[in-house]
Scaffold this active site. Sequence first.
Site, PDB file in Angstrom:
ATOM      1  N   GLY A 126       0.718  -0.828  -0.004  1.00 44.24           N
ATOM      2  CA  GLY A 126      -0.379   0.658   0.321  1.00 44.24           C
ATOM      3  C   GLY A 126       0.922   1.812  -0.115  1.00 44.24           C
ATOM      4  N   GLY A 133       1.040   9.137  -7.048  1.00 41.60           N
ATOM      5  CA  GLY A 133       1.507   8.575  -7.881  1.00 41.60           C
ATOM      6  C   GLY A 133       3.105   8.376  -7.657  1.00 41.60           C
ATOM      7  CD1 TRP A 158      -5.356   4.193  -8.400  1.00 46.07           C
ATOM      8  CD2 TRP A 158      -5.486   2.049  -9.245  1.00 46.07           C
ATOM      9  NE1 TRP A 158      -6.189   4.294  -9.627  1.00 46.07           N
ATOM     10  CE2 TRP A 158      -6.647   3.285 -10.382  1.00 46.07           C
ATOM     11  CE3 TRP A 158      -5.974   0.394 -10.591  1.00 46.07           C
ATOM     12  CZ2 TRP A 158      -7.817   2.346 -11.045  1.00 46.07           C
ATOM     13  CZ3 TRP A 158      -6.917   0.625 -10.774  1.00 46.07           C
ATOM     14  CH2 TRP A 158      -7.805   1.404 -11.838  1.00 46.07           C
ATOM     15  CD  GLU A 365       5.967  -3.329  -9.207  1.00 45.73           C
ATOM     16  OE1 GLU A 365       6.626  -3.444  -8.731  1.00 45.73           O
ATOM     17  OE2 GLU A 365       5.394  -4.220  -8.681  1.00 45.73           O
ATOM     18  CB  SER A 368       8.060   4.832 -19.590  1.00 44.10           C
ATOM     19  OG  SER A 368       7.111   3.140 -19.369  1.00 44.10           O
ATOM     20  CD  GLU A 369       5.943   8.844 -19.292  1.00 41.18           C
ATOM     21  OE1 GLU A 369       5.533   7.796 -18.619  1.00 41.18           O
ATOM     22  OE2 GLU A 369       5.537   8.379 -20.233  1.00 41.18           O
TER      23      GLU A 369
HETATM   24  C1  LIG Z   1      -4.245  -2.089 -11.553  1.00 44.31           C
HETATM   25  C2  LIG Z   1      -2.968  -1.181 -10.964  1.00 44.31           C
HETATM   26  C3  LIG Z   1      -2.723  -1.754  -9.932  1.00 44.31           C
HETATM   27  C4  LIG Z   1      -1.691  -1.196  -9.211  1.00 44.31           C
HETATM   28  N1  LIG Z   1      -0.965  -1.779  -8.250  1.00 44.31           N
HETATM   29  C5  LIG Z   1      -0.491  -0.973  -6.831  1.00 44.31           C
HETATM   30  C6  LIG Z   1      -0.708  -1.684  -5.732  1.00 44.31           C
HETATM   31  O1  LIG Z   1      -0.647  -3.041  -5.187  1.00 44.31           O
HETATM   32  N2  LIG Z   1       0.230  -0.863  -5.196  1.00 44.31           N
HETATM   33  C7  LIG Z   1       0.784   0.618  -4.948  1.00 44.31           C
HETATM   34  O2  LIG Z   1       0.889   0.843  -4.294  1.00 44.31           O
HETATM   35  N3  LIG Z   1       0.338   0.959  -6.028  1.00 44.31           N
HETATM   36  C8  LIG Z   1      -0.765   0.546  -6.803  1.00 44.31           C
HETATM   37  N4  LIG Z   1      -0.713   1.086  -8.276  1.00 44.31           N
HETATM   38  C9  LIG Z   1      -0.074   1.909  -8.364  1.00 44.31           C
HETATM   39  C10 LIG Z   1       0.728   2.653  -9.674  1.00 44.31           C
HETATM   40  O3  LIG Z   1       1.314   1.829  -9.225  1.00 44.31           O
HETATM   41  C11 LIG Z   1       0.507   4.110 -10.277  1.00 44.31           C
HETATM   42  O4  LIG Z   1      -1.010   3.833 -11.091  1.00 44.31           O
HETATM   43  C12 LIG Z   1       1.625   4.505 -10.959  1.00 44.31           C
HETATM   44  O5  LIG Z   1       2.631   4.728  -9.761  1.00 44.31           O
HETATM   45  C13 LIG Z   1       1.419   5.681 -10.996  1.00 44.31           C
HETATM   46  O6  LIG Z   1       1.167   6.629 -10.781  1.00 44.31           O
HETATM   47  P1  LIG Z   1      -0.104   7.563 -11.200  1.00 44.31           P
HETATM   48  O7  LIG Z   1      -1.524   6.803 -12.088  1.00 44.31           O
HETATM   49  O8  LIG Z   1      -1.032   8.079  -9.640  1.00 44.31           O
HETATM   50  O9  LIG Z   1       0.356   8.668 -11.755  1.00 44.31           O
HETATM   51  P2  LIG Z   1       0.705  10.248 -12.710  1.00 44.31           P
HETATM   52  O10 LIG Z   1       1.665  10.135 -11.030  1.00 44.31           O
HETATM   53  O11 LIG Z   1      -0.223  11.430 -11.956  1.00 44.31           O
HETATM   54  O12 LIG Z   1       1.481  10.166 -13.596  1.00 44.31           O
HETATM   55  C14 LIG Z   1       0.563  10.288 -15.136  1.00 44.31           C
HETATM   56  C15 LIG Z   1       1.585  10.600 -16.007  1.00 44.31           C
HETATM   57  O13 LIG Z   1       3.096  11.964 -15.901  1.00 44.31           O
HETATM   58  C16 LIG Z   1       3.845  11.320 -15.570  1.00 44.31           C
HETATM   59  N5  LIG Z   1       4.622  11.923 -15.000  1.00 44.31           N
HETATM   60  C17 LIG Z   1       4.579  11.993 -13.893  1.00 44.31           C
HETATM   61  N6  LIG Z   1       5.976  12.076 -13.044  1.00 44.31           N
HETATM   62  C18 LIG Z   1       7.021  13.163 -14.353  1.00 44.31           C
HETATM   63  C19 LIG Z   1       7.803  13.191 -13.744  1.00 44.31           C
HETATM   64  N7  LIG Z   1       8.599  13.408 -13.161  1.00 44.31           N
HETATM   65  N8  LIG Z   1       8.387  13.050 -15.098  1.00 44.31           N
HETATM   66  C20 LIG Z   1       8.333  12.539 -16.307  1.00 44.31           C
HETATM   67  N9  LIG Z   1       7.036  12.079 -16.335  1.00 44.31           N
HETATM   68  C21 LIG Z   1       6.261  12.274 -14.330  1.00 44.31           C
HETATM   69  C22 LIG Z   1       4.030   9.424 -15.845  1.00 44.31           C
HETATM   70  O14 LIG Z   1       4.946   8.717 -16.540  1.00 44.31           O
HETATM   71  C23 LIG Z   1       2.631   9.433 -16.128  1.00 44.31           C
HETATM   72  O15 LIG Z   1       2.820   9.271 -17.525  1.00 44.31           O
HETATM   73  C24 LIG Z   1      -1.812   0.041  -9.374  1.00 44.31           C
HETATM   74  C25 LIG Z   1      -2.321   0.891 -10.211  1.00 44.31           C
HETATM   75  C26 LIG Z   1      -2.962  -0.159 -11.300  1.00 44.31           C
HETATM   76  C27 LIG Z   1      -3.110   0.852 -12.253  1.00 44.31           C
END
Ligand SMILES: Cc1cc2nc3c(=O)[nH]c(=O)nc-3n(C[C@H](O)[C@H](O)[C@H](O)COP(=O)(O)OP(=O)(O)OC[C@H]3O[C@@H](n4cnc5c(N)ncnc54)[C@H](O)[C@@H]3O)c2cc1C
Length: 381
Positions: A126, A133, A158, A365, A368-369
Amino acid sequence: MIDFEIPEEDGALLDAIDRMMAREFPPQAYREAEARHETPWHLLPVMGEMGLLALPFPQEYGGLGKDWRSAALVQERLAQHAGIAATLFNSAVTFGGMSLISYGSEAQKRKLLPPMMQGKIWFSLGLTESGAGSDAGGLITSARRIDGGWRINGRKTWISHAGTAQYLLVACRTEAGSKGSRGVSMLLVPRETPGISMTVIPKVGQNCMPSWDIGLQDVEVGDDALMGEAGQGFKHLMSTLHYSRAGQAANSVGQAQRAVNLAVQHARERHQFGQAIGSFQVIQHRLADMQMRVNQARLLLYQLAWLIATGRPCRLEAAQTKLVASETFQYVTRHGMQILASAGYAMESEMQRMWRDAGLFTFGEGSSEMQRNIIAKEMGL
Ligand SMILES: Cc1cc2nc3c(=O)[nH]c(=O)nc-3n(C[C@H](O)[C@H](O)[C@H](O)COP(=O)(O)OP(=O)(O)OC[C@H]3O[C@@H](n4cnc5c(N)ncnc54)[C@H](O)[C@@H]3O)c2cc1C
């Protein structure tokens, strides 16, 4: 030099995985489980019995004392049959076992490693919150000191398998007023603890792996819930990141190989204009590119597994392997969909499931960025 010879013992284990998956979770069972959004939890005790979940753990805790090369091969082969099987392996071995080995107390290891290796318990990590994110340091879920333990308040989102995992490994801010990666601790919270509420998040793919929104209201746990040192949660998380990135890469490579195999089979069997579509050079070249990319990702995976197994630094390699493998998985399923055309678009097709599931891999996890940011930083930029 890295040795690519698969040891006989590991080869026998991979054959045993083929037989086990054909028996316990054939493609039709996967189709049905996905349609019903069910998780094939029955696979974990079976993996436990085969010794798969004990592979990378020291013998003093009942493990088999093998290294991460065997674990990577096993995850790749599980994924070649069913991506969810490799995901379940990850929930037990990586989020649970490797976290315990890397920063758990002796008592936590003795209590939790044996049932984990038998496939009786698994874990959810968690970390993510609605405002945290990619920038995980933005988390605000707090844990305050109380007599004999901690009181947790906040929300996580998530979180995979949270509704069924026996333990939630929750990242909490334990130092009031701290920011970013400072003042965060890892607390191991039994899922049945009062004050926890959960709702499922409907989603596009990964339907055998439910994702949960978690509310934590005045959740009280004892001192023994702390994993590692208070305030060092991020350091601890970083210490296991290469395992989960290698696991995700192995899952990507295994599923990507299955997608290529299915596309080749279809190209041989489907006839149009009086010939197999695989006789058209455009299809052949597409398939050649697909296989070539999978081979590239696999080589990076084996290199990473070797680095981990031999205790070498691998921050850059873990980031690049995760990035290449997840993008390869998306690439081959996208092209697989084109080769299968309508046959791939039917819900009964495995290709469409992998195509949907692959969507997660380039941001779960660490996106890509973010991987490119790590690689650039490691290059001194
Ligand atoms: C099906 C699923 C299972 C998951 N399981 C878990 C889990 O078990 N435990 C857990 O803790 N989390 C979990 N997650 C969460 C997951 O780890 C996050 O979705 C991930 O870390 C990305 O965060 P975000 O979705 O908030 O995207 P954001 O952080 O909002 O990013 C949005 C976009 O902005 C880009 N971006 C953000 N910051 C930068 C930067 N500094 N430079 C360049 N680009 C950037 C990102 O690459 C992305 O393209 C899960 C998510 C899903 C959908």
